[in-house]
Motif scaffolding. Structure first.
Motif, PDB file in Angstrom:
ATOM      1  N   GLY A  76     -10.428 105.381  16.938  1.00 36.50           N
ATOM      2  CA  GLY A  76      -9.029 105.804  17.001  1.00 36.50           C
ATOM      3  C   GLY A  76      -8.076 104.630  17.002  1.00 36.50           C
ATOM      4  O   GLY A  76      -7.021 104.667  16.352  1.00 36.50           O
ATOM      5  N   PHE A  77      -8.459 103.575  17.705  1.00 39.08           N
ATOM      6  CA  PHE A  77      -7.624 102.372  17.738  1.00 39.08           C
ATOM      7  C   PHE A  77      -7.536 101.735  16.350  1.00 39.08           C
ATOM      8  O   PHE A  77      -6.453 101.353  15.890  1.00 39.08           O
ATOM      9  N   VAL A  78      -8.667 101.637  15.678  1.00 36.96           N
ATOM     10  CA  VAL A  78      -8.685 101.063  14.325  1.00 36.96           C
ATOM     11  C   VAL A  78      -7.808 101.892  13.386  1.00 36.96           C
ATOM     12  O   VAL A  78      -7.027 101.349  12.599  1.00 36.96           O
ATOM     13  N   LEU A  79      -7.907 103.215  13.473  1.00 36.69           N
ATOM     14  CA  LEU A  79      -7.076 104.081  12.636  1.00 36.69           C
ATOM     15  C   LEU A  79      -5.592 103.902  12.959  1.00 36.69           C
ATOM     16  O   LEU A  79      -4.756 103.842  12.041  1.00 36.69           O
ATOM     17  N   ALA A  80      -5.266 103.832  14.237  1.00 40.20           N
ATOM     18  CA  ALA A  80      -3.865 103.675  14.634  1.00 40.20           C
ATOM     19  C   ALA A  80      -3.295 102.365  14.111  1.00 40.20           C
ATOM     20  O   ALA A  80      -2.173 102.327  13.588  1.00 40.20           O
ATOM     21  N   VAL A  81      -4.069 101.292  14.223  1.00 44.24           N
ATOM     22  CA  VAL A  81      -3.601  99.986  13.773  1.00 44.24           C
ATOM     23  C   VAL A  81      -3.494  99.929  12.253  1.00 44.24           C
ATOM     24  O   VAL A  81      -2.565  99.336  11.708  1.00 44.24           O
ATOM     25  N   GLY A  82      -4.417 100.575  11.576  1.00 42.76           N
ATOM     26  CA  GLY A  82      -4.438 100.495  10.123  1.00 42.76           C
ATOM     27  C   GLY A  82      -3.517 101.467   9.416  1.00 42.76           C
ATOM     28  O   GLY A  82      -3.035 101.166   8.325  1.00 42.76           O
ATOM     29  N   LEU A  83      -3.277 102.622  10.024  1.00 45.31           N
ATOM     30  CA  LEU A  83      -2.532 103.666   9.318  1.00 45.31           C
ATOM     31  C   LEU A  83      -1.198 104.034   9.953  1.00 45.31           C
ATOM     32  O   LEU A  83      -0.370 104.667   9.307  1.00 45.31           O
ATOM     33  N   VAL A 100       5.038 102.672  16.567  1.00 50.56           N
ATOM     34  CA  VAL A 100       4.836 103.530  17.739  1.00 50.56           C
ATOM     35  C   VAL A 100       3.387 103.990  17.827  1.00 50.56           C
ATOM     36  O   VAL A 100       2.790 103.996  18.907  1.00 50.56           O
ATOM     37  N   VAL A 101       2.797 104.355  16.710  1.00 49.66           N
ATOM     38  CA  VAL A 101       1.401 104.805  16.687  1.00 49.66           C
ATOM     39  C   VAL A 101       0.466 103.645  17.038  1.00 49.66           C
ATOM     40  O   VAL A 101      -0.506 103.828  17.774  1.00 49.66           O
ATOM     41  N   LYS A 102       0.756 102.463  16.529  1.00 49.61           N
ATOM     42  CA  LYS A 102      -0.063 101.286  16.843  1.00 49.61           C
ATOM     43  C   LYS A 102      -0.056 101.019  18.355  1.00 49.61           C
ATOM     44  O   LYS A 102      -1.107 100.826  18.963  1.00 49.61           O
ATOM     45  N   VAL A 103       1.130 101.015  18.945  1.00 50.72           N
ATOM     46  CA  VAL A 103       1.244 100.777  20.395  1.00 50.72           C
ATOM     47  C   VAL A 103       0.558 101.907  21.156  1.00 50.72           C
ATOM     48  O   VAL A 103      -0.193 101.666  22.116  1.00 50.72           O
ATOM     49  N   GLY A 104       0.787 103.141  20.716  1.00 53.01           N
ATOM     50  CA  GLY A 104       0.142 104.285  21.359  1.00 53.01           C
ATOM     51  C   GLY A 104      -1.370 104.205  21.273  1.00 53.01           C
ATOM     52  O   GLY A 104      -2.075 104.556  22.223  1.00 53.01           O
ATOM     53  N   GLY A 105      -1.892 103.737  20.135  1.00 53.01           N
ATOM     54  CA  GLY A 105      -3.338 103.562  19.986  1.00 53.01           C
ATOM     55  C   GLY A 105      -3.886 102.543  20.972  1.00 53.01           C
ATOM     56  O   GLY A 105      -4.964 102.734  21.545  1.00 53.01           O
ATOM     57  N   GLY A 106      -3.144 101.461  21.182  1.00 58.96           N
ATOM     58  CA  GLY A 106      -3.568 100.454  22.169  1.00 58.96           C
ATOM     59  C   GLY A 106      -3.539 100.999  23.581  1.00 58.96           C
ATOM     60  O   GLY A 106      -4.467 100.771  24.364  1.00 58.96           O
ATOM     61  N   LEU A 131     -12.014  92.157  14.775  1.00 60.82           N
ATOM     62  CA  LEU A 131     -12.102  92.001  13.315  1.00 60.82           C
ATOM     63  C   LEU A 131     -11.779  93.304  12.591  1.00 60.82           C
ATOM     64  O   LEU A 131     -11.073  93.291  11.572  1.00 60.82           O
ATOM     65  N   SER A 132     -12.278  94.428  13.106  1.00 58.74           N
ATOM     66  CA  SER A 132     -11.993  95.726  12.480  1.00 58.74           C
ATOM     67  C   SER A 132     -10.505  96.044  12.527  1.00 58.74           C
ATOM     68  O   SER A 132      -9.932  96.528  11.543  1.00 58.74           O
ATOM     69  N   ALA A 133      -9.882  95.787  13.678  1.00 55.30           N
ATOM     70  CA  ALA A 133      -8.460  96.080  13.828  1.00 55.30           C
ATOM     71  C   ALA A 133      -7.617  95.180  12.924  1.00 55.30           C
ATOM     72  O   ALA A 133      -6.668  95.655  12.279  1.00 55.30           O
ATOM     73  N   VAL A 134      -7.960  93.910  12.855  1.00 54.14           N
ATOM     74  CA  VAL A 134      -7.208  92.985  11.993  1.00 54.14           C
ATOM     75  C   VAL A 134      -7.383  93.376  10.529  1.00 54.14           C
ATOM     76  O   VAL A 134      -6.411  93.402   9.763  1.00 54.14           O
ATOM     77  N   ALA A 135      -8.620  93.698  10.141  1.00 48.28           N
ATOM     78  CA  ALA A 135      -8.864  94.112   8.753  1.00 48.28           C
ATOM     79  C   ALA A 135      -8.117  95.402   8.438  1.00 48.28           C
ATOM     80  O   ALA A 135      -7.504  95.534   7.367  1.00 48.28           O
ATOM     81  N   ALA A 136      -8.150  96.367   9.364  1.00 50.60           N
ATOM     82  CA  ALA A 136      -7.441  97.634   9.146  1.00 50.60           C
ATOM     83  C   ALA A 136      -5.941  97.403   9.031  1.00 50.60           C
ATOM     84  O   ALA A 136      -5.281  97.995   8.165  1.00 50.60           O
ATOM     85  N   PHE A 137      -5.413  96.549   9.877  1.00 59.20           N
ATOM     86  CA  PHE A 137      -3.982  96.231   9.816  1.00 59.20           C
ATOM     87  C   PHE A 137      -3.638  95.615   8.462  1.00 59.20           C
ATOM     88  O   PHE A 137      -2.669  96.006   7.814  1.00 59.20           O
TER      89      PHE A 137
END
Length: 147
Positions: free
Chosen positions: A39-46, A50-56, A99-105
């Protein structure tokens, strides 16, 4: 005196083995943790900001809830840095998550493609389950070895 030392060491070894036996992770723990990472990876990537912060926030709150539930079920919690050699699995999982979060971002921001982000999330889910199970195995072995 030597007899007391041997008895004391035996008691410590028995206590460590008993603790290792208590650290049986509930079946839902690893998939729940994997879902939080995915869910965090999806939030950061997509998501937008607000969604990115909420995912964190959701990741942190969800991890806290998992730790509390684990502690309630087993009576103990051993953090990665306190787990001896088993801590390397926590480090691997942390590195994979970053790495997954950075790549997704990067993929989300630079290409706008959605499917690679979903692939990263699925890979993060599977890797989280695998690595956190390896951590469990290594921790119990460490405790039983008395190292």
């Amino acid at each position: 005196m030597e007899s007391n030392s041997a008895e004391s060491l035996s008691l410590v070894a028995e206590a460590r083995a008993a603790l290792a036996d208590r650290l049986i992770t509930p079946w839902w723990y690893h998939p729940g943790f994997g879902l939080l990472i995915a869910g965090f990876v999806l939030a950061v990537g997509l998501g937008d900001t607000v969604v990115k912060v909420g995912g964190g926030v959701l990741l942190i709150a969800g991890c806290d809830a998992l730790i509390s539930a684990y502690r309630h079920v087993t009576g103990v919690w051993v953090a990665g840095p306190e787990a001896g050699p088993a801590g390397r699995w926590v480090a691997a999982l942390g590195g994979l998550t970053v790495l997954s979060a950075v790549a997704a971002f990067g993929i989300g921001a630079l290409t706008g493609l959605r499917w690679p982000v979903w692939c990263l999330a699925v890979a993060g889910f599977a890797a989280t389950i695998a690595l956190s199970r390896r951590f469990d195995i290594a921790l119990r072995a460490h405790l039983r070895a008395g190292a």
